[in-house]
Design a protein around this motif. Structure first.
Motif, PDB file in Angstrom:
ATOM      1  N   GLU A  66       0.844  -1.196   0.000  1.00  0.00           N
ATOM      2  CA  GLU A  66       0.000   0.000   0.000  1.00  0.00           C
ATOM      3  C   GLU A  66       0.880   1.247   0.000  1.00  0.00           C
ATOM      4  N   ASN A 144      -0.328   0.561  -5.123  1.00  0.00           N
ATOM      5  CA  ASN A 144      -1.794   0.486  -5.028  1.00  0.00           C
ATOM      6  C   ASN A 144      -2.348   1.369  -3.902  1.00  0.00           C
ATOM      7  N   TYR A 145      -1.684   2.494  -3.656  1.00  0.00           N
ATOM      8  CA  TYR A 145      -2.184   3.503  -2.710  1.00  0.00           C
ATOM      9  C   TYR A 145      -2.709   4.689  -3.505  1.00  0.00           C
ATOM     10  N   PRO A 146      -3.835   5.275  -3.128  1.00  0.00           N
ATOM     11  CA  PRO A 146      -4.648   5.007  -1.932  1.00  0.00           C
ATOM     12  C   PRO A 146      -5.748   3.972  -2.153  1.00  0.00           C
ATOM     13  N   ASP A 147      -5.843   3.398  -3.337  1.00  0.00           N
ATOM     14  CA  ASP A 147      -6.895   2.428  -3.636  1.00  0.00           C
ATOM     15  C   ASP A 147      -6.275   1.038  -3.713  1.00  0.00           C
ATOM     16  N   VAL A 148      -6.487   0.233  -2.694  1.00  0.00           N
ATOM     17  CA  VAL A 148      -5.837  -1.076  -2.641  1.00  0.00           C
ATOM     18  C   VAL A 148      -6.335  -2.024  -3.724  1.00  0.00           C
ATOM     19  N   THR A 149      -7.471  -1.691  -4.324  1.00  0.00           N
ATOM     20  CA  THR A 149      -7.997  -2.561  -5.385  1.00  0.00           C
ATOM     21  C   THR A 149      -7.398  -2.224  -6.752  1.00  0.00           C
ATOM     22  N   ARG A 150      -6.546  -1.210  -6.808  1.00  0.00           N
ATOM     23  CA  ARG A 150      -5.935  -0.841  -8.082  1.00  0.00           C
ATOM     24  C   ARG A 150      -5.047  -1.980  -8.569  1.00  0.00           C
ATOM     25  N   ARG A 190     -10.724  -6.185   1.795  1.00  0.00           N
ATOM     26  CA  ARG A 190     -11.058  -5.272   0.699  1.00  0.00           C
ATOM     27  C   ARG A 190     -10.612  -5.787  -0.669  1.00  0.00           C
ATOM     28  N   TYR A 191      -9.602  -6.637  -0.691  1.00  0.00           N
ATOM     29  CA  TYR A 191      -9.087  -7.125  -1.980  1.00  0.00           C
ATOM     30  C   TYR A 191      -8.290  -8.398  -1.763  1.00  0.00           C
TER      31      TYR A 191
END
Length: 206
Positions: A66, A144-150, A190-191
């Motif tokens: 992250e 993959n910060y700030p969206d860990v699902t990226r 979350r992922y």
């Protein structure tokens, strides 16, 4: 084409036999030092030593940190200074640059729990308390910060396609011993960390 034209074409083909051939990654992977690996840009913080003296690695675990884009170098440099801290041996930046942070005879701390035994993603009968930091090379993909699902970038995927083959060839790791972090250890609801990259590696095959 007349005979003279055929002779010229044959001469050209004989003169340049190596074009179009696949690089011999098997040979490169067993080298020491800082070899050039076709398809990879590697920053060697820790050069390869004698592969015969490497830790007996049996698995590869894919992690995603992250951290923002550009954070792989910092993570790798911190790991290089303190090899056994929590982290991994190899880091991959969003532009595809690979940082080899730790000598392969040392064991960084990652995935020390190896406590997933619910068969949620794969059959965990072979991984429970077996696939852990002592048996596994960790590869960390940054960005993959700030969206860990990226998802991983295309440059990271392209680098991974070569890197996973090199790691497997160097340490004789079977294809089905490439794992995502979440396949063998609990992490984040979350992922699924590393799942897409580990799946790609298995789909690419030998």
């Amino acid at each position: 084409m007349n005979l003279r034209g055929l002779a010229v074409a044959f001469a050209i083909a004989v003169s340049f036999p190596v074009f179009g051939q696949t690089p011999d990654l098997q040979t490169i992977a067993k080298q020491s030092g800082t070899p050039d690996i076709p398809g990879l840009k590697i920053v060697w913080l820790s050069p390869w030593g004698d592969v015969a003296k490497a830790h007996p690695w049996k698995n590869i675990i894919v992690h995603q940190t992250e951290g923002p884009a550009g954070s792989a170098r910092g993570g790798a440099e911190a790991q290089h200074k303190n090899p056994t801290r929590r982290g991994v041996m190899v880091w991959v930046e969003t532009d595809g640059t690979v940082y080899w942070a730790v000598a392969d005879n040392l064991v960084p701390t990652h995935t020390d729990g190896a406590d997933r035994n619910d068969n949620k993603y794969i059959d965990n009968s072979r991984t429970y308390h077996q696939v852990n930091k002592d048996t596994s090379i960790g590869v960390e993909f940054a960005g993959n910060y700030p969206d860990v699902t990226r998802p991983a970038t295309q440059a990271q995927i392209d680098a991974w396609k070569v890197l996973v083959k090199v790691l497997r060839a160097r340490y004789n790791i079977p294809l089905d011993h490439v794992y995502a972090h979440d396949w063998i250890d609990y992490k984040d609801a979350r992922y699924c960390e590393g799942c897409a990259l580990a799946t790609l590696a298995r789909e690419w095959g030998e």
